[in-house]
Scaffold this motif. Structure first.
Motif, PDB file in Angstrom:
ATOM      1  N   ASP A 101       0.864  -1.180   0.000  1.00  0.00           N
ATOM      2  CA  ASP A 101       0.000   0.000   0.000  1.00  0.00           C
ATOM      3  C   ASP A 101       0.901   1.232   0.000  1.00  0.00           C
ATOM      4  N   PRO A 102       1.034   1.925  -1.129  1.00  0.00           N
ATOM      5  CA  PRO A 102       2.000   3.029  -1.214  1.00  0.00           C
ATOM      6  C   PRO A 102       1.655   4.226  -0.354  1.00  0.00           C
ATOM      7  N   TYR A 103       0.382   4.389  -0.001  1.00  0.00           N
ATOM      8  CA  TYR A 103       0.024   5.533   0.845  1.00  0.00           C
ATOM      9  C   TYR A 103       0.459   5.282   2.287  1.00  0.00           C
ATOM     10  N   TRP A 104      -0.018   4.201   2.843  1.00  0.00           N
ATOM     11  CA  TRP A 104       0.255   3.873   4.240  1.00  0.00           C
ATOM     12  C   TRP A 104       1.747   3.628   4.464  1.00  0.00           C
ATOM     13  N   GLU A 105       2.320   2.758   3.652  1.00  0.00           N
ATOM     14  CA  GLU A 105       3.684   2.321   3.922  1.00  0.00           C
ATOM     15  C   GLU A 105       4.717   3.406   3.629  1.00  0.00           C
ATOM     16  N   SER A 106       4.486   4.195   2.589  1.00  0.00           N
ATOM     17  CA  SER A 106       5.389   5.315   2.338  1.00  0.00           C
ATOM     18  C   SER A 106       5.320   6.324   3.477  1.00  0.00           C
ATOM     19  N   ALA A 107       4.104   6.604   3.936  1.00  0.00           N
ATOM     20  CA  ALA A 107       3.944   7.582   5.017  1.00  0.00           C
ATOM     21  C   ALA A 107       4.686   7.152   6.274  1.00  0.00           C
ATOM     22  N   TYR A 108       4.548   5.887   6.665  1.00  0.00           N
ATOM     23  CA  TYR A 108       5.202   5.459   7.901  1.00  0.00           C
ATOM     24  C   TYR A 108       6.715   5.309   7.733  1.00  0.00           C
ATOM     25  N   SER A 109       7.179   4.995   6.540  1.00  0.00           N
ATOM     26  CA  SER A 109       8.629   4.986   6.337  1.00  0.00           C
ATOM     27  C   SER A 109       9.183   6.395   6.434  1.00  0.00           C
ATOM     28  N   HIS A 110       8.422   7.382   5.913  1.00  0.00           N
ATOM     29  CA  HIS A 110       8.842   8.782   6.047  1.00  0.00           C
ATOM     30  C   HIS A 110       8.827   9.215   7.509  1.00  0.00           C
ATOM     31  N   ILE A 111       7.798   8.795   8.233  1.00  0.00           N
ATOM     32  CA  ILE A 111       7.694   9.145   9.657  1.00  0.00           C
ATOM     33  C   ILE A 111       8.888   8.593  10.431  1.00  0.00           C
ATOM     34  N   PHE A 112       9.334   7.384  10.088  1.00  0.00           N
ATOM     35  CA  PHE A 112      10.521   6.833  10.745  1.00  0.00           C
ATOM     36  C   PHE A 112      11.713   7.780  10.556  1.00  0.00           C
ATOM     37  N   THR A 113      11.920   8.237   9.329  1.00  0.00           N
ATOM     38  CA  THR A 113      13.040   9.140   9.052  1.00  0.00           C
ATOM     39  C   THR A 113      12.887  10.454   9.803  1.00  0.00           C
ATOM     40  N   TYR A 114      11.676  11.027   9.778  1.00  0.00           N
ATOM     41  CA  TYR A 114      11.454  12.282  10.503  1.00  0.00           C
ATOM     42  C   TYR A 114      11.692  12.099  12.002  1.00  0.00           C
ATOM     43  N   ASN A 115      11.284  10.952  12.542  1.00  0.00           N
ATOM     44  CA  ASN A 115      11.505  10.704  13.966  1.00  0.00           C
ATOM     45  C   ASN A 115      12.998  10.636  14.305  1.00  0.00           C
ATOM     46  N   ALA A 130      20.990  27.197  16.330  1.00  0.00           N
ATOM     47  CA  ALA A 130      19.909  27.692  15.477  1.00  0.00           C
ATOM     48  C   ALA A 130      19.712  26.800  14.259  1.00  0.00           C
ATOM     49  N   GLU A 131      20.826  26.340  13.673  1.00  0.00           N
ATOM     50  CA  GLU A 131      20.739  25.476  12.497  1.00  0.00           C
ATOM     51  C   GLU A 131      20.171  24.108  12.867  1.00  0.00           C
ATOM     52  N   LYS A 132      20.554  23.591  14.017  1.00  0.00           N
ATOM     53  CA  LYS A 132      19.990  22.321  14.479  1.00  0.00           C
ATOM     54  C   LYS A 132      18.479  22.440  14.690  1.00  0.00           C
ATOM     55  N   LYS A 133      18.060  23.555  15.284  1.00  0.00           N
ATOM     56  CA  LYS A 133      16.625  23.760  15.529  1.00  0.00           C
ATOM     57  C   LYS A 133      15.855  23.927  14.223  1.00  0.00           C
ATOM     58  N   ARG A 134      16.504  24.523  13.212  1.00  0.00           N
ATOM     59  CA  ARG A 134      15.841  24.668  11.916  1.00  0.00           C
ATOM     60  C   ARG A 134      15.590  23.297  11.292  1.00  0.00           C
ATOM     61  N   VAL A 135      16.598  22.442  11.303  1.00  0.00           N
ATOM     62  CA  VAL A 135      16.446  21.092  10.748  1.00  0.00           C
ATOM     63  C   VAL A 135      15.398  20.314  11.541  1.00  0.00           C
ATOM     64  N   TRP A 136      15.448  20.440  12.864  1.00  0.00           N
ATOM     65  CA  TRP A 136      14.442  19.808  13.739  1.00  0.00           C
ATOM     66  C   TRP A 136      13.034  20.276  13.374  1.00  0.00           C
ATOM     67  N   ALA A 137      12.875  21.569  13.148  1.00  0.00           N
ATOM     68  CA  ALA A 137      11.567  22.129  12.819  1.00  0.00           C
ATOM     69  C   ALA A 137      11.071  21.637  11.461  1.00  0.00           C
ATOM     70  N   GLU A 138      11.952  21.556  10.483  1.00  0.00           N
ATOM     71  CA  GLU A 138      11.550  21.077   9.157  1.00  0.00           C
ATOM     72  C   GLU A 138      11.090  19.624   9.226  1.00  0.00           C
ATOM     73  N   ALA A 139      11.754  18.826  10.058  1.00  0.00           N
ATOM     74  CA  ALA A 139      11.327  17.436  10.238  1.00  0.00           C
ATOM     75  C   ALA A 139       9.960  17.367  10.918  1.00  0.00           C
ATOM     76  N   LYS A 140       9.696  18.283  11.837  1.00  0.00           N
ATOM     77  CA  LYS A 140       8.375  18.321  12.486  1.00  0.00           C
ATOM     78  C   LYS A 140       7.270  18.618  11.477  1.00  0.00           C
TER      79      LYS A 140
END
Length: 482
Positions: A101-115, A130-140
Motif C-alpha cells: 500500500d503506497p500511501y500507508w507504507e510510504s507515510a510510515y517509512s517517512h515518519i521513521f526518518t522524521y523521527n 539555530a541550524e539544528k533547531k531549523r532542521v528539527w523544525a523542518e522534520a516536524k
C-alpha cells in the motif's frame, strides 16, 4: 566516522525488514552523528513523494473507460485490482494479501526518518544551535504532513462531537521499533499535528532554498488547512492570510496553450511553445512542493473526467470566457499521446502531463481564505479572494458580484473542485468534510459499460482500510467496517 549511508534511505520503501507492527525500519540503519548527515537525511528525494493518487478512484470527478477502451490506459481492463475495488465501491479490503500500500507504507517509512531527525538532531555534533533547531523544525513539519494525510484517508473526518472516540491511525513518535503501537483517536492525531506545527514555526527559516524546503510560510499554510478541516474557520483565515502575505503569486493561465503530437510539455506558452508549463520544482505558486507516489497510478491519461466535473467548469463562466484549467489540462474527443493520435468521441480525458505539487500552493490558500471568510460572515472579503483566483484562471473573466453568502460559499466549493480535481486526495477529503460541516450527503455514481456503481459520500467505504499486510501482523487492530 559517519554512521549513516544516505543510500540506505531508498530501502525505506521496501518494508519487509522486520516483523513488527508497522514494519518501517530498514536493516543496517543507524543513527547519524553530525548535523550535515541529518541535513542529507532530511533532503533525501524519497521523502518528497508523499501522496498516492489511487484514493481518487472513489470520488465523483472521474469515469472509467469501457472494459476494452480505445484509450488503453483508461480502459477498465487496464486497471489493477486496487483501482477496480475502489471504482466499484467494493466492501472490505482494497489490497490483496501481502500487497504493498503506497500511501500507508510510504507515510510510515517517512515518519521513521522524521523521527530519527526530531529525536536526535539537537544533540548532533558540529553546527550552530539555530541550524539544528531549523532542521528539527523542518522534520516536524514533514511528520505533521504525513499524519494529516494518513488520518484523512484511513479514518473518519474530524468531527468535534466524536473525534476523541473515532479511530485515527497509529501514532509513532520514536524510531524504536520495539515500542507498542496503538491506533489512537482522530483527535490525538490532530493534536499532535498542531503541536508539531506550533513547535516548528518559530524555528523555521523565512528564506526558502528550494520548493521542497519547509519554511515559515509553509507552517502558516499548513495550519490554515488543518483548521479548515476542523471547521475552525477564524483560525483558518488568520493563517491563510499570514501565508499569503509571504507568497500570493498566481500564474496567469491565459498565457498558455496546448501543442499537438506530444505528451510531457503539451501545455506551453503561447508565445514560445518550447517553454513548458512549470512543474512543482519551478512553479511560483508552490509554497511547499510534494509529489505523488510513483506507484499505483499516475494522474496522466488514466481516466476520463466525469460529466459532472466537466459541467462544473462551465458553471459561473461569463459569456465569451474560457476556463483555462479545462482548456489546458483536459483533452476533448482525442489526444496526442506522443506522435499517436487517439480518438475517444464524446469523452474528455484528464491528461495534463504536468507534475503538479501535492503539498501547499497559493491557489489553495486563496480558496481556504475565501471559504473561511464567508463562513465567518465576511462575504465581501471572500469574494475578493475568489475573484483574484478566478482572474488568473479564466480568460476574459468578469468579477462575481453576488452578496449572498450561500451562493459565494457554493462558488468557493466549486472552485476547489475545478482547481484541484485530482490533486492528492483533496476531493475525497472535501466530500468527507462537507458531510460534517454542512450535513452534505451526495450520491457518487461510477458508470461502466451500461451499469452504475453507486455509493453515498457518507458511506464508511470512503475510509480506506488498514492494509492486509499490517492486519496479518496485528489481527486485533480495530478497523472501520466498510
Amino acid at each position: 566516522m559517519r554512521k549513516i549511508y544516505i543510500g540506505l534511505l531508498f530501502g525505506l520503501l521496501t518494508l519487509n525488514s522486520c516483523s513488527k507492527y508497522l514494519d518501517i525500519k530498514p536493516k543496517g540503519f543507524t543513527i547519524p552523528e553530525n548535523l550535515n548527515d541529518y541535513k542529507l537525511l532530511l533532503n533525501d528525494q524519497s521523502l518528497v513523494r508523499a501522496s498516492a493518487v489511487y484514493p481518487n478512484y472513489l470520488v465523483d470527478n472521474l469515469q472509467s473507460g469501457d472494459p476494452q477502451d480505445v484509450q488503453s490506459a483508461a480502459s477498465y481492463d487496464y486497471y489493477d485490482y486496487v483501482k477496480k475495488q475502489l471504482y466499484s465501491f467494493a466492501h472490505g479490503a482494497i489490497f490483496e494479501d501481502g500487497q504493498y500500500d503506497p500511501y500507508w507504507e510510504s507515510a510510515y517509512s517517512h515518519i521513521f526518518t522524521y523521527n530519527v531527525v526530531i529525536n536526535n538532531v539537537l544533540a548532533a555534533t558540529e553546527g550552530s544551535e539555530a541550524e539544528k533547531k531549523r532542521v528539527w523544525a523542518e522534520a516536524k513539519v514533514g511528520r505533521a504532513f504525513e499524519y494529516l494525510s494518513l488520518v484523512n484517508i484511513y479514518a473518519a473526518h474530524y468531527n468535534p462531537a466524536s473525534a476523541t472516540k473515532d479511530l485515527g491511525v497509529p501514532l509513532v513518535l520514536k524510531e524504536d521499533i520495539n515500542q507498542k503501537y496503538e491506533r489512537v483517536s482522530v483527535q490525538a492525531i490532530y493534536d499532535q499535528v498542531i503541536s508539531d506545527l506550533n513547535d516548528a514555526l518559530p524555528n523555521l527559516s523565512t528564506v526558502q532554498s528550494n520548493r521542497f524546503q519547509a519554511v515559515r510560510s509553509v507552517g502558516f499554510s499548513f495550519l490554515s488547512r488543518v483548521y479548515l478541516y476542523q471547521g475552525k474557520y477564524k483560525e483558518a483565515l488568520e493563517n491563510a492570510k499570514q501565508a499569503l502575505a509571504v507568497n500570493k503569486t498566481l500564474i496567469d493561465y491565459s498565457l498558455y496553450t496546448n501543442k499537438d503530437k506530444t505528451t510531457w510539455g503539451r501545455v506551453c506558452l503561447k508565445t514560445d511553445n518550447s517553454v513548458q508549463f512549470p512543474d512543482s520544482r519551478t512553479n511560483m505558486e508552490a509554497v511547499w512542493s510534494r509529489l505523488g507516489t510513483s506507484s499505483l497510478g499516475s494522474p496522466n491519461a488514466e481516466f476520463y473526467a466525469s460529466k459532472e466535473l466537466i459541467d462544473t467548469y462551465a458553471k459561473d463562466l461569463p459569456a465569451g470566457a474560457k476556463d483555462k484549467r479545462y482548456e489546458l489540462f483536459f483533452c476533448r474527443d482525442q489526444a496526442s499521446l506522443g506522435a499517436t493520435i487517439i480518438k475517444f468521441p464524446g469523452r474528455v480525458l484528464f491528461a495534463p502531463y504536468v507534475e503538479f505539487s501535492t503539498g501547499f500552493n497559493t491557489p489553495e490558500l486563496f480558496l481556504i481564505a475565501a471559504e473561511a471568510a464567508v463562513r465567518t460572515g465576511n462575504a465581501t472579503e471572500a469574494l475578493s479572494f475568489l475573484n483574484t483566483l478566478r482572474n488568473s484562471r479564466i480568460e476574459n473573466n468578469k468579477a462575481l458580484t453576488s452578496t449572498d453568502p450561500k451562493v459565494i460559499l457554493q462558488t468557493v466549493l466549486d472552485e476547489r473542485r475545478r482547481e484541484m480535481p485530482f490533486m492528492a486526495s483533496d476531493r475525497l477529503i472535501d466530500l468527507k468534510r462537507l458531510a460534517i460541516a454542512d450535513n452534505f450527503k451526495k450520491s457518487i455514481q461510477h458508470p461502466l459499460a451500461g451499469k452504475i456503481f453507486e455509493m453515498e459520500s457518507t458511506d464508511a467505504r470512503m475510509i480506506l482500510p488498514v492494509p492486509p499486510k499490517v492486519l496479518s501482523l496485528n489481527p486485533g487492530i480495530p478497523q472501520y467496517e466498510r
